[in-house]
Design a protein around this motif. Structure first.
Motif, PDB file in Angstrom:
ATOM      1  N   ILE A 160       0.839  -1.199   0.000  1.00 53.79           N
ATOM      2  CA  ILE A 160       0.000   0.000   0.000  1.00 53.79           C
ATOM      3  C   ILE A 160       0.873   1.248   0.000  1.00 53.79           C
ATOM      4  O   ILE A 160       0.606   2.202  -0.736  1.00 53.79           O
ATOM      5  N   GLU A 161       1.913   1.249   0.817  1.00 50.17           N
ATOM      6  CA  GLU A 161       2.810   2.406   0.865  1.00 50.17           C
ATOM      7  C   GLU A 161       3.524   2.617  -0.460  1.00 50.17           C
ATOM      8  O   GLU A 161       3.773   3.743  -0.869  1.00 50.17           O
ATOM      9  N   ALA A 162       3.842   1.532  -1.156  1.00 56.48           N
ATOM     10  CA  ALA A 162       4.563   1.637  -2.431  1.00 56.48           C
ATOM     11  C   ALA A 162       3.648   1.970  -3.597  1.00 56.48           C
ATOM     12  O   ALA A 162       3.995   2.793  -4.451  1.00 56.48           O
ATOM     13  N   ASP A 163       2.472   1.317  -3.644  1.00 57.46           N
ATOM     14  CA  ASP A 163       1.646   1.395  -4.849  1.00 57.46           C
ATOM     15  C   ASP A 163       0.234   1.935  -4.625  1.00 57.46           C
ATOM     16  O   ASP A 163      -0.512   2.089  -5.579  1.00 57.46           O
ATOM     17  N   GLY A 164      -0.158   2.150  -3.390  1.00 59.54           N
ATOM     18  CA  GLY A 164      -1.509   2.618  -3.105  1.00 59.54           C
ATOM     19  C   GLY A 164      -2.449   1.467  -2.810  1.00 59.54           C
ATOM     20  O   GLY A 164      -2.221   0.322  -3.206  1.00 59.54           O
ATOM     21  N   VAL A 165      -3.510   1.789  -2.122  1.00 61.60           N
ATOM     22  CA  VAL A 165      -4.456   0.786  -1.656  1.00 61.60           C
ATOM     23  C   VAL A 165      -5.220   0.134  -2.814  1.00 61.60           C
ATOM     24  O   VAL A 165      -5.560  -1.051  -2.753  1.00 61.60           O
ATOM     25  N   ASP A 166      -5.480   0.876  -3.864  1.00 59.93           N
ATOM     26  CA  ASP A 166      -6.304   0.357  -4.962  1.00 59.93           C
ATOM     27  C   ASP A 166      -5.612  -0.718  -5.789  1.00 59.93           C
ATOM     28  O   ASP A 166      -6.280  -1.518  -6.436  1.00 59.93           O
ATOM     29  N   ARG A 167      -4.307  -0.781  -5.758  1.00 56.95           N
ATOM     30  CA  ARG A 167      -3.576  -1.753  -6.581  1.00 56.95           C
ATOM     31  C   ARG A 167      -3.315  -3.070  -5.871  1.00 56.95           C
ATOM     32  O   ARG A 167      -2.831  -4.020  -6.478  1.00 56.95           O
ATOM     33  N   LEU A 168      -3.638  -3.143  -4.589  1.00 57.99           N
ATOM     34  CA  LEU A 168      -3.349  -4.352  -3.825  1.00 57.99           C
ATOM     35  C   LEU A 168      -4.360  -5.447  -4.146  1.00 57.99           C
ATOM     36  O   LEU A 168      -5.558  -5.239  -4.106  1.00 57.99           O
ATOM     37  N   SER A 169      -3.849  -6.625  -4.461  1.00 50.77           N
ATOM     38  CA  SER A 169      -4.701  -7.797  -4.658  1.00 50.77           C
ATOM     39  C   SER A 169      -4.160  -8.920  -3.784  1.00 50.77           C
ATOM     40  O   SER A 169      -2.984  -8.923  -3.400  1.00 50.77           O
ATOM     41  N   LEU A 170      -5.018  -9.873  -3.474  1.00 43.08           N
ATOM     42  CA  LEU A 170      -4.569 -11.016  -2.674  1.00 43.08           C
ATOM     43  C   LEU A 170      -3.523 -11.828  -3.428  1.00 43.08           C
ATOM     44  O   LEU A 170      -2.578 -12.351  -2.830  1.00 43.08           O
ATOM     45  N   ARG A 171      -3.654 -11.936  -4.740  1.00 38.42           N
ATOM     46  CA  ARG A 171      -2.682 -12.669  -5.551  1.00 38.42           C
ATOM     47  C   ARG A 171      -1.314 -11.991  -5.483  1.00 38.42           C
ATOM     48  O   ARG A 171      -0.289 -12.649  -5.289  1.00 38.42           O
ATOM     49  N   ASP A 172      -1.291 -10.666  -5.612  1.00 39.54           N
ATOM     50  CA  ASP A 172      -0.034  -9.926  -5.515  1.00 39.54           C
ATOM     51  C   ASP A 172       0.554 -10.058  -4.114  1.00 39.54           C
ATOM     52  O   ASP A 172       1.765 -10.223  -3.949  1.00 39.54           O
ATOM     53  N   LEU A 173      -0.299 -10.012  -3.111  1.00 42.95           N
ATOM     54  CA  LEU A 173       0.162 -10.161  -1.734  1.00 42.95           C
ATOM     55  C   LEU A 173       0.826 -11.525  -1.528  1.00 42.95           C
ATOM     56  O   LEU A 173       1.891 -11.612  -0.917  1.00 42.95           O
ATOM     57  N   ALA A 174       0.217 -12.575  -2.051  1.00 41.03           N
ATOM     58  CA  ALA A 174       0.790 -13.919  -1.925  1.00 41.03           C
ATOM     59  C   ALA A 174       2.168 -13.978  -2.590  1.00 41.03           C
ATOM     60  O   ALA A 174       3.117 -14.535  -2.023  1.00 41.03           O
ATOM     61  N   ARG A 175       2.280 -13.374  -3.758  1.00 40.36           N
ATOM     62  CA  ARG A 175       3.562 -13.343  -4.463  1.00 40.36           C
ATOM     63  C   ARG A 175       4.609 -12.595  -3.645  1.00 40.36           C
ATOM     64  O   ARG A 175       5.730 -13.069  -3.470  1.00 40.36           O
ATOM     65  N   ARG A 176       4.242 -11.455  -3.113  1.00 43.57           N
ATOM     66  CA  ARG A 176       5.177 -10.648  -2.312  1.00 43.57           C
ATOM     67  C   ARG A 176       5.656 -11.410  -1.076  1.00 43.57           C
ATOM     68  O   ARG A 176       6.804 -11.288  -0.668  1.00 43.57           O
ATOM     69  N   ALA A 177       4.737 -12.168  -0.454  1.00 45.32           N
ATOM     70  CA  ALA A 177       5.068 -12.893   0.773  1.00 45.32           C
ATOM     71  C   ALA A 177       5.722 -14.236   0.487  1.00 45.32           C
ATOM     72  O   ALA A 177       6.223 -14.886   1.404  1.00 45.32           O
ATOM     73  N   GLY A 178       5.708 -14.677  -0.787  1.00 46.86           N
ATOM     74  CA  GLY A 178       6.320 -15.950  -1.142  1.00 46.86           C
ATOM     75  C   GLY A 178       5.525 -17.149  -0.658  1.00 46.86           C
ATOM     76  O   GLY A 178       6.098 -18.160  -0.264  1.00 46.86           O
ATOM     77  N   VAL A 179       4.198 -17.026  -0.697  1.00 47.44           N
ATOM     78  CA  VAL A 179       3.319 -18.114  -0.254  1.00 47.44           C
ATOM     79  C   VAL A 179       2.343 -18.453  -1.368  1.00 47.44           C
ATOM     80  O   VAL A 179       2.258 -17.770  -2.381  1.00 47.44           O
ATOM     81  N   SER A 180       1.586 -19.505  -1.163  1.00 46.83           N
ATOM     82  CA  SER A 180       0.610 -19.914  -2.172  1.00 46.83           C
ATOM     83  C   SER A 180      -0.469 -18.851  -2.321  1.00 46.83           C
ATOM     84  O   SER A 180      -0.726 -18.061  -1.405  1.00 46.83           O
TER      85      SER A 180
END
Length: 193
Positions: free
Chosen positions: A20-40
Motif C-alpha cells: 500500500i505504501e509503495a503502490d496505493g491501496v487500490d492496486r493491492l490484490s490477494l494474488r499480488d500479496l501472496a507473491r510478495r510474501a512468497g506463499v501460495s
C-alpha cells in the motif's frame, strides 16, 4: 520478507502495508500479496477471506498500534496529538486503510473494539482539558488527523521540520497553556528548526 512459521498472518499484513505504501491501496490484490510474501495464492484468502477481510485486519492492527503509541504519550493531551501524527506519518499504509470505511467490514466486532480502545485514550486526554470534553476530543482529533492527512499527501511545506515537531507546535498552540505556547514557539518544548 520471508515469514517465520506461525507468523504468516502478521507477515501478510506487513507485506500488504508495504505494498500500500509503495503502490496505493487500490492496486493491492490477494494474488499480488501472496507473491510478495512468497506463499501460495490460497494463503491470504485462508487468513482473510477476501480484500475486505485483509483491509479490516490491517485496520484492526493499525488501531491497536495507534492505541499503544497514544498510551505511551503519558496522558498529556498535546503529546497524544503529536503521537497520533508520528504514528500516521510513520505508518502511512495502515493509516490510509484505518479510516477508509468503504474498504472495511464496518460491522466487525474486533474492528469496533480496536476503534473504541484508541478513541477512549483520546477522549481521556480531552477530559483533562478545560471545557467540553467531547468538543475538545473532536477538535483535537480533527486537528491531528487533518494535519497528518495533509502531511502524507505532500500538501504541507514543512520548511525542514519533521512532522511531529511541527505538530507539537500546532497542538500546544491550540491545547496548551499560554506559557507552553510561548515555550513551543521559542523552541522550548520542541526543537524548531
Amino acid at each position: 520478507m520471508a515469514y517465520h512459521h506461525g507468523r504468516l498472518r502478521e507477515t501478510l499484513i506487513d507485506e500488504a502495508v508495504a505494498a500500500i505504501e509503495a503502490d496505493g491501496v487500490d492496486r493491492l490484490s490477494l494474488r499480488d500479496l501472496a507473491r510478495r510474501a512468497g506463499v501460495s495464492h490460497a494463503a491470504p484468502a485462508h487468513h482473510f477471506g477476501d480484500r475486505t477481510g485483509l483491509f479490516t485486519a490491517i485496520a484492526i492492527d493499525g488501531f491497536d498500534r495507534l492505541t499503544a503509541v497514544l498510551e505511551a504519550s503519558g496522558g498529556d493531551f498535546a503529546e497524544a496529538g503529536v503521537a497520533y501524527v508520528r504514528f500516521a506519518t510513520a505508518e502511512r499504509g495502515r493509516f490510509e486503510v484505518m479510516f477508509r470505511t468503504e474498504l472495511l467490514r464496518d460491522d466487525d466486532p474486533a474492528l469496533a473494539a480496536a476503534r473504541e480502545r484508541a478513541g477512549a485514550v483520546l477522549r481521556a486526554g480531552a477530559g483533562a482539558e478545560a471545557g467540553d470534553a467531547r468538543a475538545n476530543a473532536l477538535a483535537a482529533w480533527s486537528l491531528v488527523h487533518g494535519f497528518a492527512t495533509l502531511w502524507n499527501s505532500g500538501a504541507i511545506d514543512a520548511d525542514g521540520q519533521a512532522p511531529d515537531e511541527l505538530a507539537r507546535v500546532i497542538a500546544v498552540r491550540l491545547f496548551g497553556s499560554p506559557e507552553r505556547v510561548t515555550r513551543a514557539s521559542r523552541g522550548g518544548d520542541t526543537p524548531v528548526r
